[in-house]
Scaffold this active site. Structure first.
Site, mmCIF file in Angstrom:
data_model
loop_
_atom_site.group_PDB
_atom_site.id
_atom_site.type_symbol
_atom_site.label_atom_id
_atom_site.label_comp_id
_atom_site.label_asym_id
_atom_site.label_seq_id
_atom_site.Cartn_x
_atom_site.Cartn_y
_atom_site.Cartn_z
ATOM 1 N N TYR A 137 0.859 -1.188 0.000
ATOM 2 C CA TYR A 137 0.000 0.000 0.000
ATOM 3 C C TYR A 137 0.895 1.237 0.000
ATOM 4 C CZ TYR A 137 -3.886 -3.133 1.270
ATOM 5 O OH TYR A 137 -4.832 -4.127 1.287
ATOM 6 N N LYS A 187 5.984 -14.785 -0.003
ATOM 7 C CA LYS A 187 5.696 -15.250 -1.366
ATOM 8 C C LYS A 187 6.986 -15.079 -2.147
ATOM 9 C CE LYS A 187 3.181 -16.931 -4.564
ATOM 10 N NZ LYS A 187 2.785 -18.357 -4.529
ATOM 11 N N ASP A 220 -0.260 -18.348 -0.334
ATOM 12 C CA ASP A 220 -1.340 -19.155 -0.912
ATOM 13 C C ASP A 220 -1.545 -20.435 -0.098
ATOM 14 O OD1 ASP A 220 1.219 -19.745 -1.816
ATOM 15 O OD2 ASP A 220 0.663 -20.012 -3.916
ATOM 16 N N ASP A 244 -3.938 -7.961 5.413
ATOM 17 C CA ASP A 244 -5.304 -7.475 5.237
ATOM 18 C C ASP A 244 -6.203 -8.644 4.813
ATOM 19 O OD1 ASP A 244 -7.407 -5.760 5.052
ATOM 20 O OD2 ASP A 244 -6.725 -4.740 3.237
ATOM 21 N N ASP A 248 -9.219 -10.982 7.206
ATOM 22 C CA ASP A 248 -10.634 -11.175 6.881
ATOM 23 C C ASP A 248 -10.962 -12.660 6.771
ATOM 24 O OD1 ASP A 248 -10.858 -8.380 6.673
ATOM 25 O OD2 ASP A 248 -12.356 -8.560 5.082
#
Ligand code: NAI
Ligand code: MG
Length: 352
Positions: A137, A187, A220, A244, A248
């Site tokens: 971000y 990753k 993943d 983020d 969730d």
């Protein structure tokens, strides 16, 4: 009696409905523990944006700089692009006040079935530590060729040694306090510069916490494992974007996103930290009085803990767990028909 000054920003949608629920709980538990919270309320929101052209005043950050904490409901409303509301209020607060940790605890409570049949209160109790001010971000990048067929956009991720080190340290310390393990989300197979850099620094910091067992997982695979065997996890540390998404996902495992709390924390206490439930403004249920207040109430407990009132925070968590375990009272997102007010009253009763 200890007094704290809290900047209250209900924001938009159900933010206006869940913050009063949380402050009602804070008032009761505060009386019991000798903690007085004085609120200054701010109308910063999409409504203000539509009226005055800005989410908050020019000197908004200065107006809340000296508060002991900021308590926020949710921002975002139909009619205002989400990037405008986010970058006009939440992101400036997180960055200016160096709230570089976003801490998101997740628990399965007795009485709230997880969509995962196997998940129980004993095994799902984890925390996602999200890097909160840099990473994916970032403001570095731009648009090129607007209006032409080759129209393009570039956005660069920014990972700094200081930023990765401090978030890793916070996560290792939390894992050490909880006596659990740490998983670092990476990753580095696909993202070949920033993620190996992240991995390297996490490994360096790990050396300072020999009591914490830790490992790295690709994001993943980590998502799949979180669904398949959530009990394996205790503290997960992740970059801004990965954290983020993970939080969730983890919140959904606990039964409803309406239950998930979050703190944007400046661990050094140089600036006010900001506490806000994970959920957004839920325009689809706004005004019906049925928003689940648990996320906001648990968030209030995190704020109490941050302000040094561990026993009061503990009481609030106990009240949430107690009402869920001992009654059938549930808001509609959990399959019940209770209103925000009814559920909040039960928590307040439990405390009183
Ligand atoms: P959302 O979290 O507002 O809603 C997602 C779904 O969960 C909806 O069906 C909603 O009814 C339900 N839900 C959320 N909180 C609930 C609660 N307490 N009780 C019962 N049900 C609940 O996410 P969505 O729809 O993606 O975004 C709506 C607006 O909120 C957008 O403008 C978005 O930008 C903003 N937003 C703001 C956040 C913040 O202030 N931190 C975080 C996420 C979204
Ligand atoms: Mg959020």
């Amino acid at each position: 009696m200890v007094t704290h000054r809290i900047a209250l920003i209900p924001g938009d949608g159900i933010g206006q409905e869940v913050l009063p629920a949380a402050t009602a709980v804070l008032d009761v538990v505060g009386r019991r523990h000798g903690v007085a919270l004085r609120y200054d309320e701010f109308d910063w929101s999409c409504e203000r944006y539509l009226r005055e052209g800005a989410m908050m005043p020019e000197d908004g950050l200065d107006q809340v700089r000296d508060h002991d904490a900021i308590f926020l409901g949710a921002v975002g409303a139909p009619g205002v692009p989400d990037h405008v509301s986010l970058w006009g209020l939440l992101i400036p607060i997180r960055r200016e006040f160096r709230q570089y940790v976003n801490l998101r605890p997740i628990r399965v409570f007795e009485g709230v079935p997880s969509p995962l049949r196997e998940a129980t209160p004993d095994d799902v109790d984890l925390g996602v530590v999200r890097e909160n001010v840099e990473g994916e971000y970032s403001e570095v990048g731009g648009r090129f060729g607007r209006g032409f067929p080759e129209d393009m956009a570039v956005q660069e991720s920014v990972f700094t040694r200081a930023g990765v080190s401090r978030i890793a340290d916070y996560a290792f310390e939390l894992a050490s306090r909880r006596g659990g393990g740490l998983t670092s989300a990476t990753k580095s197979n696909g993202i070949v510069h920033t993620m190996p850099f992240w991995d390297e620094i996490v490994a360096e910091r790990a050396a300072g916490y020999p009591d914490v067992r830790w490992n790295s997982e690709h994001i993943d695979a980590l998502c799949a494992k979180l669904v398949l065997s959530p009990a394996r996890f205790d503290v997960i540390v992740a970059s801004n974007l990965f954290g983020d998404i993970l939080s969730d996902l983890a919140a959904a495992l606990a039964g409803s996103i309406g239950m998930a709390p979050a703190g944007n924390i400046n661990p050094e206490h140089h600036f006010p930290s900001m506490f806000e439930p994970v959920h957004g403004s839920a325009p689809d249920i706004t005004g019906n009085g049925v928003a689940n207040p648990i996320g906001a109430i648990w968030t209030a407990a995190m704020m109490l803990e941050h302000l040094g009132h561990d026993a009061a925070a503990h009481d609030v968590l106990d009240a949430i767990a107690g009402v869920l375990a001992k009654s059938d009272l549930r808001t509609p997102d959990l399959g019940g028909s209770a209103s925000t007010e009814e559920f909040t009253a039960a928590i307040v009763d439990h405390l009183g």
